[in-house]
Design a protein around this motif. Structure first.
Motif, PDB file in Angstrom:
ATOM      1  N   GLU A  38      38.634   3.571  35.595  1.00  0.00           N
ATOM      2  CA  GLU A  38      39.648   2.854  34.808  1.00  0.00           C
ATOM      3  C   GLU A  38      39.347   1.347  34.801  1.00  0.00           C
ATOM      4  OE1 GLU A  38      43.558   3.534  36.576  1.00  0.00           O
ATOM      5  OE2 GLU A  38      44.108   1.510  35.905  1.00  0.00           O
ATOM      6  N   TYR A  39      39.006   0.796  35.958  1.00  0.00           N
ATOM      7  CA  TYR A  39      38.711  -0.637  36.050  1.00  0.00           C
ATOM      8  C   TYR A  39      37.432  -1.003  35.273  1.00  0.00           C
ATOM      9  CZ  TYR A  39      42.172  -1.327  39.861  1.00  0.00           C
ATOM     10  OH  TYR A  39      43.302  -1.413  40.609  1.00  0.00           O
ATOM     11  N   ARG A  40      36.407  -0.123  35.404  1.00  0.00           N
ATOM     12  CA  ARG A  40      35.125  -0.406  34.738  1.00  0.00           C
ATOM     13  C   ARG A  40      35.295  -0.574  33.239  1.00  0.00           C
ATOM     14  NH1 ARG A  40      30.240   3.267  37.078  1.00  0.00           N
ATOM     15  NH2 ARG A  40      29.098   1.964  35.614  1.00  0.00           N
ATOM     16  N   HIS A  41      36.237   0.162  32.706  1.00  0.00           N
ATOM     17  CA  HIS A  41      36.525   0.084  31.282  1.00  0.00           C
ATOM     18  C   HIS A  41      36.902  -1.347  30.867  1.00  0.00           C
ATOM     19  CE1 HIS A  41      37.911   1.551  27.418  1.00  0.00           C
ATOM     20  NE2 HIS A  41      39.079   0.965  27.602  1.00  0.00           N
ATOM     21  N   HIS A  42      37.392  -2.145  31.833  1.00  0.00           N
ATOM     22  CA  HIS A  42      37.837  -3.511  31.532  1.00  0.00           C
ATOM     23  C   HIS A  42      36.808  -4.576  31.899  1.00  0.00           C
ATOM     24  CE1 HIS A  42      41.927  -2.412  30.352  1.00  0.00           C
ATOM     25  NE2 HIS A  42      41.799  -1.426  31.235  1.00  0.00           N
ATOM     26  N   ALA A  43      35.686  -4.170  32.496  1.00  0.00           N
ATOM     27  CA  ALA A  43      34.692  -5.168  32.907  1.00  0.00           C
ATOM     28  C   ALA A  43      34.116  -5.906  31.696  1.00  0.00           C
ATOM     29  CB  ALA A  43      33.565  -4.485  33.685  1.00  0.00           C
ATOM     30  N   SER A  44      33.920  -7.197  31.845  1.00  0.00           N
ATOM     31  CA  SER A  44      33.401  -8.015  30.748  1.00  0.00           C
ATOM     32  C   SER A  44      31.956  -8.394  31.006  1.00  0.00           C
ATOM     33  CB  SER A  44      34.243  -9.293  30.620  1.00  0.00           C
ATOM     34  OG  SER A  44      33.553 -10.254  29.843  1.00  0.00           O
ATOM     35  N   MET A  45      31.031  -7.816  30.223  1.00  0.00           N
ATOM     36  CA  MET A  45      29.615  -8.163  30.386  1.00  0.00           C
ATOM     37  C   MET A  45      29.355  -9.598  29.941  1.00  0.00           C
ATOM     38  SD  MET A  45      28.200  -5.922  32.083  1.00  0.00           S
ATOM     39  CE  MET A  45      29.555  -4.997  32.820  1.00  0.00           C
ATOM     40  N   GLU A  46      30.158 -10.067  28.997  1.00  0.00           N
ATOM     41  CA  GLU A  46      30.025 -11.464  28.570  1.00  0.00           C
ATOM     42  C   GLU A  46      30.352 -12.403  29.747  1.00  0.00           C
ATOM     43  OE1 GLU A  46      32.760 -12.621  25.427  1.00  0.00           O
ATOM     44  OE2 GLU A  46      31.101 -13.686  24.444  1.00  0.00           O
ATOM     45  N   GLY A  47      31.414 -12.056  30.503  1.00  0.00           N
ATOM     46  CA  GLY A  47      31.764 -12.846  31.684  1.00  0.00           C
ATOM     47  C   GLY A  47      30.665 -12.795  32.731  1.00  0.00           C
ATOM     48  N   VAL A  48      30.105 -11.607  32.928  1.00  0.00           N
ATOM     49  CA  VAL A  48      29.015 -11.448  33.901  1.00  0.00           C
ATOM     50  C   VAL A  48      27.834 -12.346  33.535  1.00  0.00           C
ATOM     51  CG1 VAL A  48      27.280  -9.840  34.775  1.00  0.00           C
ATOM     52  CG2 VAL A  48      29.645  -9.074  34.471  1.00  0.00           C
ATOM     53  N   LEU A  49      27.467 -12.348  32.262  1.00  0.00           N
ATOM     54  CA  LEU A  49      26.295 -13.126  31.842  1.00  0.00           C
ATOM     55  C   LEU A  49      26.579 -14.631  31.898  1.00  0.00           C
ATOM     56  CD1 LEU A  49      25.111 -10.810  28.932  1.00  0.00           C
ATOM     57  CD2 LEU A  49      23.914 -11.208  31.100  1.00  0.00           C
ATOM     58  N   ALA A  50      27.795 -15.022  31.517  1.00  0.00           N
ATOM     59  CA  ALA A  50      28.146 -16.450  31.565  1.00  0.00           C
ATOM     60  C   ALA A  50      28.130 -16.953  33.009  1.00  0.00           C
ATOM     61  CB  ALA A  50      29.537 -16.662  30.952  1.00  0.00           C
TER      62      ALA A  50
END
Lengths: 456, 456
Positions: free
Chosen positions: A295-307
């Motif tokens: 459920e949480y993974r569904h909300h992960a932001s790859m854009e945030g990770v890369l920034a």
């Protein structure tokens, strides 16, 4: 290692929406966008005190993550540590609502005038009655340097030379200006302070000049509890000399074990409390925990990770193809981040490896499982990596901490590895069981008041 | 002047033992030495909110009073603004315990990095939900300059040039970096902030260079309510341009009247809220008030008066005989203090005149009388000096404020010159009845976001 070694816990947080696990703010239960509400911070502090957490550790960063694509757009969209307010301002309201919870706050010394900074921390040591710690950081972002009027940040090792001088100045201000018994508060005689027991601090160094009486009277701990988090070689030399607590980001168990052993070797007989980053997802059963992770993974932001990742590594990940090895060798950013990532992902790691590792939008795999499984993993880290506890990174707030306190703390208590009551006294006393002040061998002690005439 | 003009009140205080009326801490009822206790500050804030005070105005000074006799000994003995902690740290705990009370905090801009300072104030504007004000000071002590690594402070008028540039930078950071609707908090779309509505602030001036995105999202007032207290000619030019509230120290009614008229003339159509310093000693009857004055006078510290006075005037009063005229013409200290004192004591004033004027250990005679007598005097000042209220200096704490609230506030309310409920909204709304933001003609407004492409 004794199997009954106590696990100490800090909640690792930041006065912003997206801290480490990016994108969690989009979860319907998440309250991170209430980061400007004192009510929310006071509730958090009370929750942590109910769970007998040792501390709330607050990160901070001066500057925006603008390395990815050369703009702050990705950081802004994903709220990756922007917007961000001043963490020090959160402490007084939380301290007033609690009795035992301590506060470790990150302040970048690179841009703080030492006299004003020393007064600010001494003020918090007074107001919290000795429950304040300082996470010493030297800065890592060119965007911060530009905010402060410089073209770019200092080179990595120069930052530590600067930090050494800064520490000497603030130690002298905290420890050396007022003798322990300077304040007499004699109403009848009309004498508040004995002027013979207060002196100006003189310093003429490479970076700072100062000739000033500290304005504040001695606070419970004088010098706040000192945290440090830089795990590069130079950072570990600095930590072994100054820090009482070290926040390590090892990426995985073997690397954390290596870092911890090196830190303890460097510190010699001086005790260090070492806290690795940990992120926990739990439930009543393993299956509940796995469901929650999904459920949480569904909300992960790859854009945030890369920034966030691009800025932390000092490398624009937008310039690399998914399967191209990322070369971070020329970076002037936080060396330990680069080293930990290489250790976790292997040499020649690629952007794809980086993204695949960011399960919850952070850079380290979470501990996922039933309460007893999580407790097992924590105890294994304690024993194998020789750490003293964990800085628990937040996921969905505040339910991740409420779950931890409701489900895992009782298991740890049943196993005899978690306190069932707070120790009395200041943060330093609680951490080390000794006095309020830094021990004699610490560099701060060299700056203490010495009577000049009598040699007492 | 309408006879029903509302009297606005601030408690004038400082995070120290001896503020203005020196020696009062030696009174058995006085609790000033509890200045490091958050409980005490929270109690004070609640008391002030019960009394419907508009604000708590907190003074600050960087540096120690070491002009008298060339040492800080007299200041230390009498606790004349030393020890002193950071006033900003008191605000969050008090804000959390109150709903309407506002906070005006003194910060010396001379030594603050503008980016960090702007974030600190914006943070407090967020946490207080728009109840923060900033008293802009430019510094007056050589001892402060030495604490910051300079041989001496800037010359008086140079400090105001520096201040003009500082203000421009912080206005741009507060008003210009984020468009009002930049934050969208779109959970479904994963967008917290629209990057097209956030920009870096560029500044390349004489004192500061800066190229940075403000880290914080727009706070309720953006720019805190601006206070100013410099009443020299240059100070009044600055106040008329920037300040929304002015704290005047006129010494007496005629001088206050003159200062206020000049300020209003310079500000033109821009409304200013002007607050003179007042110190009140009251009782149920005039006789009770006189008795209390006698009792308080017994605790006044002449050593504190001379230590504080010498530093404020930039003249070592220890070098003058009791009946020798004091020459302050070469001083680089706060000009308005020198002018106000000359107005109050007459030209050619001596140390004896200075001490005789310091009835309660301060530099201005208190208002002494029954509740209706005090109310009469306050109303006379409102009418004659055209002021908006008072900054009430403390004597014996907290009884001086408790007495004021119990005895005088009801009289003022009965006369229809004091509110019986708080107005809604931010500090700025409460003060001016208009919006949360500075009006369009203010220099801060020139730094606001303007769309570049479309010209919207």
């Amino acid at each position: 290692m004794s199997p009954a070694r106590e696990i100490r816990l800090n909640a690792f947080d930041m006065a912003c929406v997206g801290h480490i696990q990016h994108g969690m703010w989009t979860h319907p239960s998440d309250q991170s966008s209430g980061y400007t509400s004192l009510d929310r911070w006071v509730s958090l502090a009370r929750l942590l005190e109910r769970g007998m957490f040792d501390g709330l550790f607050l990160a901070d960063i001066i500057g925006v993550y603008d390395v990815f694509g050369g703009t702050p757009a990705a950081a802004l969209r994903s709220a990756a540590q922007i917007p961000l307010i001043d963490p020090l301002a959160l402490v007084p309201a939380m301290a007033h609502a609690t009795t035992h919870l301590s506060f470790g706050v990150t302040c970048n010394l690179a841009y703080e005038p030492p006299y004003l900074f020393a007064r600010r921390m001494a003020t918090l040591d007074h107001l919290t009655q000795g429950r304040i710690g300082w996470n010493i950081v030297t800065g890592a972002l060119d965007s911060a340097a530009r905010a402060m009027g410089f073209a770019q940040q200092m080179a990595h090792d120069d930052r530590y030379d600067f930090a050494e001088e800064f520490m000497r100045v603030v130690y002298a201000l905290w420890e050396g200006g007022w003798k322990d018994d300077a304040v007499v508060r004699d109403r009848a005689g009309g004498v508040y302070t004995d002027p013979a027991k207060v002196r100006a601090i003189h310093h003429a160094g490479k970076q700072f000049r100062l000739d000033a009486v500290p304005l504040w009277e001695p606070s419970p701990q004088r010098t706040p509890v000192l945290y440090q988090a830089g795990a590069s070689t130079r950072g570990r030399i600095f930590a072994a000399r100054h820090a009482e607590c070290v926040f390590v980001y090892g990426g995985n168990l073997p690397e954390t074990t290596r870092l911890t052993a090196d830190l303890r070797r460097r510190a010699g007989t001086r005790p260090l409390r070492i806290f690795p980053l940990a992120s926990v997802v739990t439930g009543r059963t393993e299956s509940e925990a796995r469901d929650r992770l999904d459920e949480y993974r569904h909300h992960a932001s790859m854009e945030g990770v890369l920034a966030h990742g691009s800025a932390s590594l000092g490398v624009d990940l937008d310039r690399f193809g998914m399967d191209e090895p990322v070369d971070a060798s020329a970076s002037q950013a936080i060396q330990s981040n680069i080293e930990a990532l290489a250790a976790a992902l292997g040499p020649g790691w690629t952007k794809r490896n980086f993204i695949d590792n960011a399960i919850l939008g952070g850079r380290q795999a979470p501990i996922v499982g039933s309460p007893s499984q999580v407790a097992d993993t924590m105890q294994r880290w304690m024993a194998e990596a020789d750490v003293d506890g964990f800085n628990l990174s937040r996921t969905v707030m505040p339910e991740c901490l409420a779950d931890f306190i409701e489900l895992i703390v009782p298991v740890l208590q049943d196993r005899g590895v978690y306190k069932t009551a707070y120790r009395p006294g200041t943060y330093r006393q609680k951490l080390f069981g000794a006095g309020d002040r830094l021990p004699d061998g610490h560099p701060a002690a060299a700056e203490r008041w010495v009577d000049r005439a009598s040699g007492q």
